[in-house]
Design an enzyme around this catalytic site. Structure first.
Site, PDB file in Angstrom:
ATOM      1  N   TYR A  51       0.854  -1.198   0.000  1.00 20.81           N
ATOM      2  CA  TYR A  51       0.000   0.000   0.000  1.00 20.81           C
ATOM      3  C   TYR A  51       0.881   1.235   0.000  1.00 20.81           C
ATOM      4  CZ  TYR A  51      -4.977  -0.714   0.118  1.00 20.81           C
ATOM      5  OH  TYR A  51      -6.264  -0.949  -0.255  1.00 20.81           O
ATOM      6  N   GLU A  53      -0.560   4.800  -0.532  1.00 23.88           N
ATOM      7  CA  GLU A  53      -1.380   5.985  -0.819  1.00 23.88           C
ATOM      8  C   GLU A  53      -0.543   7.235  -0.613  1.00 23.88           C
ATOM      9  OE1 GLU A  53      -4.984   5.701   1.446  1.00 23.88           O
ATOM     10  OE2 GLU A  53      -5.700   4.015   0.256  1.00 23.88           O
ATOM     11  N   ASP A 197      -6.014  13.251 -25.565  1.00 25.34           N
ATOM     12  CA  ASP A 197      -5.935  11.841 -25.174  1.00 25.34           C
ATOM     13  C   ASP A 197      -5.157  11.136 -26.286  1.00 25.34           C
ATOM     14  OD1 ASP A 197      -6.350   9.138 -24.817  1.00 25.34           O
ATOM     15  OD2 ASP A 197      -8.459   9.336 -24.265  1.00 25.34           O
ATOM     16  N   THR A 223      -2.956   5.772 -22.284  1.00 27.37           N
ATOM     17  CA  THR A 223      -2.826   4.459 -21.673  1.00 27.37           C
ATOM     18  C   THR A 223      -1.398   4.017 -21.943  1.00 27.37           C
ATOM     19  OG1 THR A 223      -3.667   3.487 -23.701  1.00 27.37           O
ATOM     20  CG2 THR A 223      -5.222   3.714 -21.889  1.00 27.37           C
ATOM     21  N   LYS A 226      -1.032   0.275 -25.258  1.00 22.06           N
ATOM     22  CA  LYS A 226      -1.357   0.162 -26.695  1.00 22.06           C
ATOM     23  C   LYS A 226      -0.038   0.225 -27.470  1.00 22.06           C
ATOM     24  CE  LYS A 226      -6.093   1.864 -26.238  1.00 22.06           C
ATOM     25  NZ  LYS A 226      -6.252   2.575 -24.947  1.00 22.06           N
ATOM     26  N   ARG A 232      -1.113  -2.641 -18.554  1.00 26.01           N
ATOM     27  CA  ARG A 232      -2.376  -1.903 -18.649  1.00 26.01           C
ATOM     28  C   ARG A 232      -2.376  -0.791 -17.608  1.00 26.01           C
ATOM     29  NH1 ARG A 232      -5.316  -4.806 -21.873  1.00 26.01           N
ATOM     30  NH2 ARG A 232      -6.939  -3.258 -21.889  1.00 26.01           N
TER      31      ARG A 232
HETATM   32  N1  DSN Z   1     -10.947   0.136 -25.684  1.00 21.68           N
HETATM   33  C1  DSN Z   1      -9.896   0.943 -26.251  1.00 21.68           C
HETATM   34  C2  DSN Z   1      -9.838   0.816 -27.716  1.00 21.68           C
HETATM   35  O1  DSN Z   1     -10.054  -0.296 -28.162  1.00 21.68           O
HETATM   36  O2  DSN Z   1      -9.565   1.748 -28.430  1.00 21.68           O
HETATM   37  C3  DSN Z   1     -10.017   2.316 -25.844  1.00 21.68           C
HETATM   38  O3  DSN Z   1     -10.282   2.349 -24.492  1.00 21.68           O
END
Ligand code: DSN
Length: 415
Positions: A51, A53, A197, A223, A226, A232
């Site tokens: 933990y 925080e 984003d 994110t 990707k 993730r």
């Molecule tokens: N679910 C993702 C995508 O496939 O683009 C975005 O959050």
């Protein structure tokens, strides 16, 4: 034998089957990727027990000296890779990161101007299906009908008319370069804050293969799993002036204990992303996407906007008399994983959709190049042409297995 198999064979079976699915199938979901074994190792490490925080040096628990090292490295690497003034590496996901930006500077009822989901935006940018639409007033821009590229004139018009508190740039299924200086110019003209984003294109941005939104935006979210090929999770970048607001909005505003094992894995991913070979990888992702799009066009598939500048493309299936829903399940049956997707101005609802979204990050990680992309275009075409011919589909399935077996994935792993 793995310990999990002894205590929980049902879960071990699920892990094992998923591993085989990833190894045997051709993964063309544009938002997915395969992390390195180092990242799997760190994400499955003892840091999951801790933990922490708060933030490095200012925690609400003892014993944080080592997780502080991990989080500080992640922050510094994130700032350096993207040349950002500040970074918060605690968001559990991209949606969480977006919400945390909203809660840092908006009040309920404030106006957000974002790309509509139907034209390539993301749920968390204010789709009627999301919580965001219940809290804020959402106005949408989209793409032009003829070029299927962002309608910057409409964006300007809406911004000047609605004076939104926040404009959002960035998309989930848009294959062209986004003009961030233009977004910034419009946001300034309408006295709006600008959030970009960049979740889909973060790897391309990190390596200079897509212009960076960082100098032009008050906030940038991403994110990490990707094109960036990390665990993730999410990251928020911000201008120094927003440091306190963002950090408070993440913790204690909307999250509790940060996932320290994921944050350490983010640090590793950011280190890998700063290496020269990561740039070669990103370059190959784009070359593969362009080759796949061109090969599909030669087989009479229409590609939305005529092609791609990044890692993904939207394929319009209407000339093939097939919905995205049917194509997704047909391709799944031969071992190709894709997702159905609406195309701009789609006459069909999202659960049927007229298109498919295809992306090349995952197959590029496996080492596939232009030659394989040409073959995959042919395989997709064969599958679609033979949808009612089981013996031909069996041959297509065999071709998928053959191609996939030439590119190993996680050879050392078993469950
Ligand atoms: N679910 C993702 C995508 O496939 O683009 C975005 O959050």
């Amino acid at each position: 034998m793995k310990k999990v198999r002894v205590i929980d064979p049902e879960i071990a079976d699920a892990l094992s089957s998923e591993l085989k699915r990833q190894q045997n199938n051709l993964e063309l979901i544009a938002s997915e990727n395969f992390v390195s074994e180092e990242i799997l190792e760190v994400q499955g490490s003892v840091l999951t027990n801790k933990y922490a925080e708060g933030y490095p040096g200012k925690r609400y628990y003892g014993g944080c000296q080592f997780v502080d090292i991990a989080e500080t490295l992640a922050i510094e690497r994130a700032k350096s890779l993207f040349n950002a003034e500040g970074a918060n590496v605690q968001p559990h996901s991209g949606t969480q990161a977006n919400l945390e930006v909203y809660f840092s500077v908006l009040k309920p009822g404030d106006t957000i101007l974002s790309m509509s989901l139907d034209h390539g935006g993301h749920l968390s940018h204010g789709s009627p299906a999301s919580l965001v639409e219940k809290l804020f007033r959402i106005i949408s821009y989209g793409v032009k009908k003829d070029t299927e590229t962002i309608d910057y004139d409409l964006l300007y018009e809406l911004a000047m008319k609605e004076k939104p508190k926040l404009i959002i740039a960035g998309a989930s299924s848009y294959s062209r370069i986004i003009d961030f200086p233009k977004f910034s110019e419009i946001a300034k003209a309408s006295s709006s804050l600008l959030l970009t984003d960049m979740a889909h294109i973060a790897g391309l941005v990190a390596t200079g293969l897509h212009p960076s939104p960082v100098p032009y935006s008050d906030f940038v979210t991403t994110t990490t799993h990707k094109t960036l090929r990390g665990p993730r999770g999410g990251i928020i970048f911000f201008k120094k002036a927003y440091e306190k607001k963002i950090n408070k909005s993440v913790f204690p505003g909307s999250q509790g204990g940060p996932l320290m094992h994921v944050i350490a894995a983010k640090a590793v991913a950011l280190k890998l992303a700063s290496e020269e070979k990561f740039k070669e990888y990103q370059n190959q992702i784009i070359k593969n996407a362009k080759t796949l799009a061109e090969s599909l066009k030669q087989l009479d598939f229409r590609i939305v906007s005529g092609g791609t500048d990044n890692h993904l493309m939207l394929v319009d299936l209407r000339s093939k008399n097939m919905t995205g829903m049917v194509a997704e399940s047909l391709l799944e049956s031969v071992g190709i994983t894709v997702n159905k997707n609406v195309i701009p101005y789609d006459p069909l609802p999202p659960d049927k959709a007229s298109g498919l979204r295809l992306g090349t990050p995952a197959l590029t990680t496996r080492g596939m190049k232009e030659r394989e992309m040409k073959e995959i275009a042919q395989i997709i075409d064969e599958a679609i042409k033979n949808m009612n011919n089981n013996s031909e589909l069996e041959k297509v399935k065999y071709r998928v297995r053959e191609l996939s077996s030439n590119f190993s994935l996680y050879p050392e792993i078993s469950y």
